[in-house]
Each structure stands twice: as C-alpha cells, then as structure tokens.
Write a protein that holds these residues in place. Structure first.
Motif, short mmCIF file in Angstrom:
data_model
loop_
_atom_site.label_atom_id
_atom_site.label_comp_id
_atom_site.label_asym_id
_atom_site.label_seq_id
_atom_site.Cartn_x
_atom_site.Cartn_y
_atom_site.Cartn_z
N ALA A 148 0.85 -1.19 0.00
CA ALA A 148 0.00 0.00 0.00
C ALA A 148 0.88 1.24 0.00
CB ALA A 148 -0.91 0.00 1.23
N ALA A 149 0.58 2.16 -0.91
CA ALA A 149 1.40 3.36 -1.07
C ALA A 149 0.56 4.61 -0.83
CB ALA A 149 2.01 3.40 -2.47
N LEU A 150 0.97 5.39 0.14
CA LEU A 150 0.35 6.68 0.41
C LEU A 150 0.91 7.68 -0.59
CD1 LEU A 150 -1.18 8.82 2.03
CD2 LEU A 150 0.72 8.81 3.67
N CYS A 151 0.04 8.25 -1.41
CA CYS A 151 0.48 9.16 -2.47
C CYS A 151 -0.25 10.48 -2.37
CB CYS A 151 0.22 8.53 -3.83
SG CYS A 151 1.11 6.98 -4.08
N THR A 152 0.52 11.56 -2.50
CA THR A 152 -0.05 12.90 -2.42
C THR A 152 0.09 13.70 -3.71
OG1 THR A 152 2.01 13.73 -1.46
CG2 THR A 152 0.25 13.05 0.08
N ILE A 153 0.84 13.17 -4.66
CA ILE A 153 0.96 13.78 -5.98
C ILE A 153 0.97 12.67 -7.03
CG2 ILE A 153 2.16 15.88 -5.18
CD1 ILE A 153 4.79 14.63 -6.21
N PRO A 154 0.59 12.97 -8.26
CA PRO A 154 0.52 11.93 -9.29
C PRO A 154 1.83 11.19 -9.52
CG PRO A 154 -0.69 13.86 -10.01
CD PRO A 154 0.02 14.25 -8.74
N GLU A 155 2.96 11.88 -9.48
CA GLU A 155 4.24 11.20 -9.73
C GLU A 155 4.51 10.10 -8.70
OE1 GLU A 155 7.70 13.71 -9.84
OE2 GLU A 155 8.88 12.17 -10.84
N MET A 156 4.14 10.34 -7.45
CA MET A 156 4.30 9.31 -6.42
C MET A 156 3.48 8.07 -6.78
SD MET A 156 4.07 11.48 -2.86
CE MET A 156 4.38 10.09 -1.78
N ALA A 157 2.26 8.28 -7.25
CA ALA A 157 1.38 7.16 -7.59
C ALA A 157 1.93 6.37 -8.77
CB ALA A 157 -0.02 7.68 -7.91
N SER A 158 2.40 7.08 -9.77
CA SER A 158 2.98 6.42 -10.94
C SER A 158 4.20 5.59 -10.56
CB SER A 158 3.34 7.47 -11.99
OG SER A 158 3.93 6.87 -13.11
N LEU A 159 5.08 6.17 -9.77
CA LEU A 159 6.29 5.46 -9.36
C LEU A 159 5.99 4.33 -8.38
CD1 LEU A 159 8.77 8.46 -9.06
CD2 LEU A 159 8.77 6.65 -10.81
N ALA A 160 4.96 4.49 -7.58
CA ALA A 160 4.56 3.40 -6.68
C ALA A 160 4.19 2.15 -7.47
CB ALA A 160 3.38 3.83 -5.80
N ARG A 161 3.52 2.33 -8.60
CA ARG A 161 3.18 1.20 -9.47
C ARG A 161 4.41 0.72 -10.23
NH1 ARG A 161 0.97 -2.22 -9.65
NH2 ARG A 161 0.44 -2.38 -11.83
N LYS A 162 5.13 1.64 -10.86
CA LYS A 162 6.26 1.27 -11.73
C LYS A 162 7.41 0.61 -10.96
CE LYS A 162 5.56 4.85 -15.21
NZ LYS A 162 6.12 6.09 -15.81
N HIS A 163 7.75 1.14 -9.81
CA HIS A 163 8.93 0.67 -9.09
C HIS A 163 8.61 -0.25 -7.92
CE1 HIS A 163 11.60 4.26 -10.53
NE2 HIS A 163 11.04 3.58 -11.52
N ASN A 164 7.46 -0.06 -7.27
CA ASN A 164 7.14 -0.83 -6.06
C ASN A 164 6.02 -1.83 -6.27
OD1 ASN A 164 7.56 2.36 -4.94
ND2 ASN A 164 8.99 0.79 -4.25
N ASN A 165 5.45 -1.87 -7.46
CA ASN A 165 4.32 -2.76 -7.77
C ASN A 165 3.24 -2.65 -6.69
OD1 ASN A 165 2.95 -4.53 -9.39
ND2 ASN A 165 3.98 -6.36 -8.64
N ALA A 166 2.95 -1.40 -6.30
CA ALA A 166 1.92 -1.15 -5.29
C ALA A 166 0.59 -1.70 -5.78
CB ALA A 166 1.81 0.33 -5.01
N ASN A 167 -0.15 -2.31 -4.87
CA ASN A 167 -1.45 -2.85 -5.24
C ASN A 167 -2.61 -2.17 -4.50
OD1 ASN A 167 -0.91 -4.12 -2.77
ND2 ASN A 167 -0.67 -6.14 -3.68
N ILE A 168 -2.27 -1.26 -3.60
CA ILE A 168 -3.27 -0.42 -2.95
C ILE A 168 -2.78 1.02 -2.96
CG2 ILE A 168 -4.46 0.16 -0.79
CD1 ILE A 168 -4.58 -2.77 -0.12
N LEU A 169 -3.64 1.91 -3.41
CA LEU A 169 -3.38 3.35 -3.36
C LEU A 169 -4.04 3.90 -2.10
CD1 LEU A 169 -2.52 6.08 -4.61
CD2 LEU A 169 -4.72 6.09 -5.80
N VAL A 170 -3.27 4.62 -1.31
CA VAL A 170 -3.81 5.25 -0.10
C VAL A 170 -3.80 6.76 -0.31
CG1 VAL A 170 -3.62 5.47 2.40
CG2 VAL A 170 -2.86 3.36 1.28
N LEU A 171 -4.94 7.37 0.00
CA LEU A 171 -5.10 8.81 -0.17
C LEU A 171 -5.44 9.48 1.17
CD1 LEU A 171 -7.26 8.72 -3.43
CD2 LEU A 171 -4.84 9.36 -3.24
N PRO A 172 -4.93 10.72 1.37
CA PRO A 172 -5.22 11.46 2.59
C PRO A 172 -6.46 12.35 2.40
CG PRO A 172 -3.47 12.56 1.38
CD PRO A 172 -3.86 11.34 0.58
#
Length: 145
Positions: A83-107
């Motif tokens: 699960a990746a906590l993302c606050t900007i689009p680039e974080m979300a993109s890199l969470a998938r590309k580099h960390n294979n995140a399977n849950i997006l966490v939003l504040p």
C-alpha cells in the motif's frame, strides 16, 4: 477492471466521490465502507480492502483516511500488500512502476477531489516495470516471512 475501496469517517466524502468517478469510467467498484461520517476504526477497512486484494477478488485497492498514514500502516501488515500513500501523481505512478503497489492510499483531509483523481489516474495508468525492481519486491516479500 475491479477495484476495492474503503475509508474511515475522515475519508468518507472523498471515497464516495472517487467511487462515482470510477463507476463513470465503467470500472467495477467493491465498496467496503464506511457508509457515513460516524467515527469508525480505520484498521477494519484496511483489512477488508487488503484481504480482497490479497485474495485477488479485485485488481487494486483504494484506502482513504484523514492523513492516509493509519491506512498505510494497517494495510501493509497484510502479507502480499504493498500500500502506497500518495499525495501527488508522480508518487502514484512510481509506486506502481517501481514498487508494484497494489493499494493506493489517499489522505482525505489533505487533498481535494481533483488532485485525488489525478493521483488515481496516474496509479491506474502505470504498470510495474519489473527488472531491477523485481529483485527489490522479492526482498520485501521475504521480510513478510
């Protein structure tokens, strides 16, 4: 595509807006609650969404709480969840590309709906790059043992 979504009371309003946004894009949404703004415990919803992702009932999960921190901590206790906590689009993109995140966490208390959709779209449009990142994901998986 099918996505599980869940929030606590602080993330309820954003969850409802994101759920509609996804459904308008013809994405199936499995909503694990909460269903109102009454105080609830975020680990309960992190567990439900995380288990759904772990069991491959859905492709991805989305979790929302006030800061995103509690949901991130709770969801990442489930084996196989990244699960990746993302606050900007680039974080979300890199969470998938580099960390294979399977849950997006939003504040939910820190970002608005428009930014949330940009983050969500970046997450959903990115794909895991594998390669050197696969080795790192394997090391993370070993930490779960």
């Amino acid at each position: 595509m099918k996505i599980a979504i869940g929030s606590d009371h602080a993330g309820f309003e954003l969850k409802e807006k994101i759920k509609k946004y996804l459904m308008d894009k013809d994405i199936d949404v499995l909503d694990f609650g909460t269903d109102n703004k009454e105080s609830v415990d975020y680990p309960d919803f992190a567990e439900k969404v995380g288990t759904s992702v772990k069991n491959k009932e859905v492709e991805f999960g989305i979790l929302i709480c006030g800061t995103g921190i509690g949901m991130s901590i709770a969801a990442n206790k489930i084996k196989g969840i990244r699960a990746a906590l993302c606050t900007i689009p680039e974080m979300a993109s890199l969470a998938r590309k580099h960390n294979n995140a399977n849950i997006l966490v939003l504040p939910g208390r820190l970002i608005g709906f428009e930014l949330a959709t940009w983050i969500l779209d970046a997450f959903l449009n990115a794909t895991f790059e594998g390669g050197r990142h696969e080795r790192r994901i394997s090391k993370i998986s070993r930490l779960e043992e």
